[in-house]
Design a protein around this motif. Structure first.
Motif, PDB file in Angstrom:
ATOM      1  N   MET A   1     -49.818  31.624  16.521  1.00  0.00           N
ATOM      2  CA  MET A   1     -49.148  32.249  15.392  1.00  0.00           C
ATOM      3  C   MET A   1     -48.005  31.341  14.907  1.00  0.00           C
ATOM      4  O   MET A   1     -47.202  30.868  15.685  1.00  0.00           O
ATOM      5  N   ILE A   2     -47.956  31.122  13.628  1.00  0.00           N
ATOM      6  CA  ILE A   2     -46.907  30.293  13.039  1.00  0.00           C
ATOM      7  C   ILE A   2     -45.779  31.200  12.566  1.00  0.00           C
ATOM      8  O   ILE A   2     -46.006  32.177  11.860  1.00  0.00           O
ATOM      9  N   LYS A   3     -44.565  30.871  12.975  1.00  0.00           N
ATOM     10  CA  LYS A   3     -43.384  31.629  12.572  1.00  0.00           C
ATOM     11  C   LYS A   3     -42.575  30.773  11.611  1.00  0.00           C
ATOM     12  O   LYS A   3     -42.290  29.615  11.903  1.00  0.00           O
ATOM     13  N   LYS A   4     -42.232  31.319  10.450  1.00  0.00           N
ATOM     14  CA  LYS A   4     -41.557  30.545   9.413  1.00  0.00           C
ATOM     15  C   LYS A   4     -40.101  30.986   9.284  1.00  0.00           C
ATOM     16  O   LYS A   4     -39.813  32.172   9.220  1.00  0.00           O
ATOM     17  N   HIS A   5     -39.188  30.012   9.235  1.00  0.00           N
ATOM     18  CA  HIS A   5     -37.759  30.265   9.082  1.00  0.00           C
ATOM     19  C   HIS A   5     -37.277  29.591   7.811  1.00  0.00           C
ATOM     20  O   HIS A   5     -37.590  28.432   7.563  1.00  0.00           O
ATOM     21  N   GLN A   6     -36.494  30.308   7.036  1.00  0.00           N
ATOM     22  CA  GLN A   6     -35.908  29.718   5.835  1.00  0.00           C
ATOM     23  C   GLN A   6     -34.508  29.231   6.162  1.00  0.00           C
ATOM     24  O   GLN A   6     -33.679  29.987   6.647  1.00  0.00           O
ATOM     25  N   ILE A   7     -34.251  27.944   5.929  1.00  0.00           N
ATOM     26  CA  ILE A   7     -32.938  27.378   6.196  1.00  0.00           C
ATOM     27  C   ILE A   7     -32.034  27.630   4.995  1.00  0.00           C
ATOM     28  O   ILE A   7     -30.930  28.121   5.123  1.00  0.00           O
ATOM     29  N   TYR A   8     -32.513  27.289   3.828  1.00  0.00           N
ATOM     30  CA  TYR A   8     -31.793  27.636   2.598  1.00  0.00           C
ATOM     31  C   TYR A   8     -32.765  27.643   1.442  1.00  0.00           C
ATOM     32  O   TYR A   8     -33.840  27.057   1.500  1.00  0.00           O
ATOM     33  N   LYS A   9     -32.408  28.360   0.391  1.00  0.00           N
ATOM     34  CA  LYS A   9     -33.204  28.394  -0.824  1.00  0.00           C
ATOM     35  C   LYS A   9     -32.251  28.613  -1.985  1.00  0.00           C
ATOM     36  O   LYS A   9     -31.663  29.677  -2.122  1.00  0.00           O
ATOM     37  N   ARG A  10     -32.096  27.577  -2.788  1.00  0.00           N
ATOM     38  CA  ARG A  10     -31.208  27.688  -3.949  1.00  0.00           C
ATOM     39  C   ARG A  10     -31.993  28.110  -5.178  1.00  0.00           C
ATOM     40  O   ARG A  10     -31.507  28.847  -6.012  1.00  0.00           O
ATOM     41  N   ASP A  11     -33.212  27.609  -5.312  1.00  0.00           N
ATOM     42  CA  ASP A  11     -34.138  28.001  -6.375  1.00  0.00           C
ATOM     43  C   ASP A  11     -35.515  27.525  -5.920  1.00  0.00           C
ATOM     44  O   ASP A  11     -35.667  27.087  -4.782  1.00  0.00           O
ATOM     45  N   LYS A  12     -36.533  27.586  -6.792  1.00  0.00           N
ATOM     46  CA  LYS A  12     -37.876  27.223  -6.324  1.00  0.00           C
ATOM     47  C   LYS A  12     -38.048  25.720  -6.109  1.00  0.00           C
ATOM     48  O   LYS A  12     -39.059  25.287  -5.578  1.00  0.00           O
ATOM     49  N   TRP A  13     -37.059  24.913  -6.508  1.00  0.00           N
ATOM     50  CA  TRP A  13     -37.156  23.462  -6.336  1.00  0.00           C
ATOM     51  C   TRP A  13     -36.230  22.915  -5.261  1.00  0.00           C
ATOM     52  O   TRP A  13     -36.316  21.742  -4.932  1.00  0.00           O
ATOM     53  N   ASN A  14     -35.318  23.692  -4.759  1.00  0.00           N
ATOM     54  CA  ASN A  14     -34.373  23.211  -3.751  1.00  0.00           C
ATOM     55  C   ASN A  14     -34.355  24.192  -2.589  1.00  0.00           C
ATOM     56  O   ASN A  14     -33.653  25.199  -2.631  1.00  0.00           O
ATOM     57  N   MET A  15     -35.151  23.881  -1.577  1.00  0.00           N
ATOM     58  CA  MET A  15     -35.259  24.773  -0.436  1.00  0.00           C
ATOM     59  C   MET A  15     -35.706  24.002   0.804  1.00  0.00           C
ATOM     60  O   MET A  15     -36.193  22.882   0.705  1.00  0.00           O
ATOM     61  N   MET A  16     -35.511  24.633   1.950  1.00  0.00           N
ATOM     62  CA  MET A  16     -35.924  24.037   3.215  1.00  0.00           C
ATOM     63  C   MET A  16     -36.414  25.145   4.131  1.00  0.00           C
ATOM     64  O   MET A  16     -35.759  26.176   4.257  1.00  0.00           O
ATOM     65  N   THR A  17     -37.582  24.922   4.734  1.00  0.00           N
ATOM     66  CA  THR A  17     -38.126  25.881   5.691  1.00  0.00           C
ATOM     67  C   THR A  17     -38.542  25.137   6.955  1.00  0.00           C
ATOM     68  O   THR A  17     -38.815  23.937   6.923  1.00  0.00           O
ATOM     69  N   VAL A  18     -38.597  25.887   8.055  1.00  0.00           N
ATOM     70  CA  VAL A  18     -39.085  25.349   9.322  1.00  0.00           C
ATOM     71  C   VAL A  18     -40.165  26.295   9.821  1.00  0.00           C
ATOM     72  O   VAL A  18     -39.961  27.506   9.901  1.00  0.00           O
ATOM     73  N   GLU A  19     -41.331  25.722  10.134  1.00  0.00           N
ATOM     74  CA  GLU A  19     -42.416  26.496  10.731  1.00  0.00           C
ATOM     75  C   GLU A  19     -42.499  26.131  12.205  1.00  0.00           C
ATOM     76  O   GLU A  19     -42.497  24.953  12.553  1.00  0.00           O
ATOM     77  N   VAL A  20     -42.569  27.155  13.054  1.00  0.00           N
ATOM     78  CA  VAL A  20     -42.718  26.935  14.488  1.00  0.00           C
ATOM     79  C   VAL A  20     -44.181  27.196  14.826  1.00  0.00           C
ATOM     80  O   VAL A  20     -44.680  28.308  14.648  1.00  0.00           O
ATOM     81  N   LEU A  27     -40.770  20.883   9.544  1.00  0.00           N
ATOM     82  CA  LEU A  27     -39.714  21.133   8.573  1.00  0.00           C
ATOM     83  C   LEU A  27     -40.180  20.630   7.212  1.00  0.00           C
ATOM     84  O   LEU A  27     -40.639  19.496   7.094  1.00  0.00           O
ATOM     85  N   ARG A  28     -40.090  21.502   6.199  1.00  0.00           N
ATOM     86  CA  ARG A  28     -40.445  21.116   4.835  1.00  0.00           C
ATOM     87  C   ARG A  28     -39.199  21.223   3.966  1.00  0.00           C
ATOM     88  O   ARG A  28     -38.566  22.269   3.922  1.00  0.00           O
ATOM     89  N   GLU A  29     -38.899  20.122   3.319  1.00  0.00           N
ATOM     90  CA  GLU A  29     -37.735  20.058   2.441  1.00  0.00           C
ATOM     91  C   GLU A  29     -38.247  19.784   1.030  1.00  0.00           C
ATOM     92  O   GLU A  29     -38.926  18.790   0.794  1.00  0.00           O
ATOM     93  N   ILE A  30     -37.930  20.672   0.101  1.00  0.00           N
ATOM     94  CA  ILE A  30     -38.336  20.504  -1.289  1.00  0.00           C
ATOM     95  C   ILE A  30     -37.077  20.355  -2.130  1.00  0.00           C
ATOM     96  O   ILE A  30     -36.187  21.197  -2.060  1.00  0.00           O
ATOM     97  N   SER A  31     -37.018  19.274  -2.905  1.00  0.00           N
ATOM     98  CA  SER A  31     -35.859  19.090  -3.776  1.00  0.00           C
ATOM     99  C   SER A  31     -36.321  18.586  -5.135  1.00  0.00           C
ATOM    100  O   SER A  31     -37.353  17.924  -5.249  1.00  0.00           O
ATOM    101  N   ASP A  32     -35.544  18.907  -6.153  1.00  0.00           N
ATOM    102  CA  ASP A  32     -35.894  18.437  -7.495  1.00  0.00           C
ATOM    103  C   ASP A  32     -35.694  16.929  -7.609  1.00  0.00           C
ATOM    104  O   ASP A  32     -36.262  16.287  -8.474  1.00  0.00           O
ATOM    105  N   GLU A  33     -34.915  16.360  -6.689  1.00  0.00           N
ATOM    106  CA  GLU A  33     -34.647  14.924  -6.724  1.00  0.00           C
ATOM    107  C   GLU A  33     -35.728  14.108  -6.014  1.00  0.00           C
ATOM    108  O   GLU A  33     -36.161  13.075  -6.505  1.00  0.00           O
TER     109      GLU A  33
END
Length: 76
Positions: A1-20, A27-33
């Motif tokens: 089973m994969i457990k997902k944690h949200q580190i931060y989410k500012r909008d749909k283009w700037n966010m970070m999640t960690v899946e265990v 760790l997935r990091e999405i940024s507009d830059e």
């Protein structure tokens, strides 16, 4: 089973999640830059070292924001 944690989410283009996924931390990091970056860690200490390098405290104007991010990493 994969457990997902949200580190931060500012909008749909700037966010970070960690899946265990078992022992592996993805760790997935999405940024507009930079677009999407994926990092894989085999241990929590390895991930925490990366987080402290990626988010140095002195780069934040607001210490509470830094503490929120680091706290989210510790909860993974």
């Amino acid at each position: 089973m994969i457990k997902k944690h949200q580190i931060y989410k500012r909008d749909k283009w700037n966010m970070m999640t960690v899946e265990v996924n078992g022992r592996e931390l993805i760790l997935r990091e999405i940024s507009d830059e930079w677009g999407e970056e994926t990092h894989r860690f085999l241990s929590r200490p390895e991930m925490m070292q990366w987080a402290s390098d990626r988010f140095p405290k002195d780069k934040f104007d607001n210490e509470a924001e830094w503490e929120d991010i680091m706290s989210a990493f510790r909860e993974v």
